[in-house]
Write an enzyme that holds these catalytic residues in place. Structure first.
Site, PDB file in Angstrom:
ATOM      1  N   SER A  81       0.819  -1.210   0.000  1.00  0.00           N
ATOM      2  CA  SER A  81       0.000   0.000   0.000  1.00  0.00           C
ATOM      3  C   SER A  81       0.854   1.261   0.000  1.00  0.00           C
ATOM      4  CB  SER A  81      -0.930   0.016   1.229  1.00  0.00           C
ATOM      5  OG  SER A  81      -0.169   0.020   2.415  1.00  0.00           O
ATOM      6  N   GLU A 207      -4.639  -1.886  16.463  1.00  0.00           N
ATOM      7  CA  GLU A 207      -5.281  -1.860  15.151  1.00  0.00           C
ATOM      8  C   GLU A 207      -6.352  -0.779  15.127  1.00  0.00           C
ATOM      9  OE1 GLU A 207      -5.568  -6.209  13.288  1.00  0.00           O
ATOM     10  OE2 GLU A 207      -6.664  -6.076  15.186  1.00  0.00           O
ATOM     11  N   ASP A 213      -8.730  -7.435  12.205  1.00  0.00           N
ATOM     12  CA  ASP A 213      -8.588  -8.837  11.815  1.00  0.00           C
ATOM     13  C   ASP A 213      -7.686  -9.620  12.759  1.00  0.00           C
ATOM     14  OD1 ASP A 213      -6.741  -6.982  10.390  1.00  0.00           O
ATOM     15  OD2 ASP A 213      -5.769  -8.831   9.776  1.00  0.00           O
ATOM     16  N   SER A 307       5.529   4.012  13.709  1.00  0.00           N
ATOM     17  CA  SER A 307       6.013   3.155  12.628  1.00  0.00           C
ATOM     18  C   SER A 307       6.275   3.868  11.307  1.00  0.00           C
ATOM     19  CB  SER A 307       5.046   1.990  12.400  1.00  0.00           C
ATOM     20  OG  SER A 307       3.756   2.470  12.069  1.00  0.00           O
TER      21      SER A 307
END
Length: 322
Positions: A81, A207, A213, A307
Site C-alpha cells: 500500500s 489496530e 482482523d 512506525s
C-alpha cells in the site's frame, strides 16, 4: 514435541548486523507532557525518521540483500500500500537491482511518487476487488522476478524486529511495548526481539477499529477474514493476518487494542503540536492507544513504535485540520 520458531532473537540480531550502516538507527523521543498524559515513562521509537520514512526499510533491506547476484540481476517484485513499496524500491536500488511493485489505485500520491523516485515500476489494482498477492505472484512468475512480500517472510520479520531491539538496547527494560499492527510483521519481529531479551515485557498490538482482523483472529484461535477496512490508517487496511506472522503473534502477543479514526487524528495532532514530529495515520495508532486510554493497567515504563511518517502536507491538513 517442540518446533523451532520461524524467527528467533538470533535472527533479529543477525538482521541488525546486516542493516547496520545502511538503515538509520532511529532516535528515541521523550516528552514530559506525554509522560503526564499516559501516567508512565514513555519512550517513542521514531521509525518515521527511518529511510523511506518508515520501519519497512529494515526488513526490505535484510531480505533483498540476501538474494543471489543472479536474482538481483533479474529484479524484484512486491505488493504494498505504500511504505513497503518504497522500502523494496530503495533496497533494490542500493543493491543494483530493480523493482516492480503492485500498489492499490488509491495509494496516497506521495507514496507512489516516492516509490517511483527510487526507480520502481508501479502496477496498480483495485484494493476492494483485486487480490494483490495473486497479482504479485503472477507478475513475478511471468518476469522471473524474486518476490519479496510485505510481511510473510522470515527475513522481513527479523528485519522489522531490529527497531524494538534497538529500543531496548538504548533504554533498558520495558514493562509494555505498543506496536501498530497491519499484516503483523512489525509486531512479530518486535515481540520476538523483546521477549527474547526479557520474558516479562507485555506486547500489545494496536489496530484501527475498522481493521481488527488480528484481534478477531487471536480471539478465535485461527485466522479470520474481514471486509477490506475503510480507515484513515491505510497502511493497516489488512483483511486477514499473514499465516507466518499469525503463527508467531498467537504465541507472543499478549493483547490487541483498538483505536478509532478520531483517536488517530488526536494522536497525529499531539505528535505535531507537542512533540514536533509528523506521523502518518498508521504510524500513530500505538501512540493513539496510549493517549486515549485504550490500554488497561499502564505500567511504569512503556515503549511505543511510531512506525511511519509518510503523509503529505495536503493529506495531513485534511486529517488533522478539522
Amino acid at each position: 514435541m517442540t518446533s523451532t520458531p520461524p524467527v528467533t532473537l538470533d535472527d533479529v540480531r543477525d538482521a541488525a548486523a546486516r542493516i547496520k550502516g545502511v538503515a538509520h538507527r532511529t532516535p528515541v523521543l521523550r516528552s514530559r507532557t506525554l509522560d503526564a498524559r499516559v501516567g508512565a515513562e514513555v519512550f517513542l521509537k521514531c521509525e518515521n525518521r527511518q529511510r523511506v520514512g518508515a520501519f519497512k526499510f529494515r526488513g526490505a533491506y535484510n531480505a533483498v540483500s540476501r538474494l543471489s547476484p543472479e536474482q538481483l540481476a533479474k529484479g524484484i517484485a512486491s505488493f504494498s500500500s505504500g511504505n513497503h513499496a518504497q522500502a523494496v524500491a530503495l533496497a533494490a536500488r542500493e543493491l543494483g537491482s530493480r523493482a516492480v511493485i503492485v500498489m492499490p489505485e488509491d495509494t496516497p500520491a506521495s507514496k507512489r511518487a516516492a516509490a517511483e523516485g527510487y526507480g520502481a515500476q508501479i502496477v496498480t489494482y483495485d484494493r476492494y476487488t483485486g487480490d494483490r498477492e495473486a497479482i504479485g505472484a503472477a507478475l513475478a512468475a511471468e518476469r522471473g522476478l524474486a518476490l519479496i512480500p510485505p510481511y510473510e517472510h522470515p527475513h522481513i520479520i527479523a528485519g522489522q524486529g531490529t527497531a524494538a531491539l534497538e529500543l531496548m538496547e538504548e533504554v533498558g527494560e520495558l514493562d509494555l511495548l505498543l506496536v501498530p499492527v497491519g499484516g503483523g510483521g512489525l509486531i512479530a519481529g518486535s515481540s520476538t526481539a523483546v521477549k527474547g531479551l526479557s520474558g516479562s515485557v507485555r506486547v500489545v498490538g494496536v489496530e484501527p477499529e475498522a481493521g481488527d482482523d488480528t484481534k478477531r483472529s487471536l480471539a478465535a484461535g485461527h485466522r479470520v477474514t474481514i471486509p477490506v477496512p475503510r480507515t484513515i490508517a491505510d497502511g493497516q487496511a489488512a483483511e486477514i493476518p499473514g499465516e507466518l506472522t499469525f503463527s508467531i503473534n498467537r504465541r507472543l502477543v499478549d493483547d490487541i487494542a483498538l483505536v478509532s479514526d478520531d483517536d488517530i487524528r488526536d494522536a497525529m495532532r499531539f505528535a505535531f503540536e507537542r512533540l514536533k514530529t509528523v506521523v502518518e495515520p498508521s504510524g500513530a495508532t500505538a501512540l493513539a492507544a496510549a493517549l486515549s486510554g485504550r490500554v488497561d493497567g499502564v505500567p511504569p515504563r512503556v515503549g511505543i513504535i511510531l512506525s511511519g511518517g509518510n503523509v503529505d502536507a495536503r493529506r495531513f491538513a485534511e486529517i488533522c485540520g478539522a
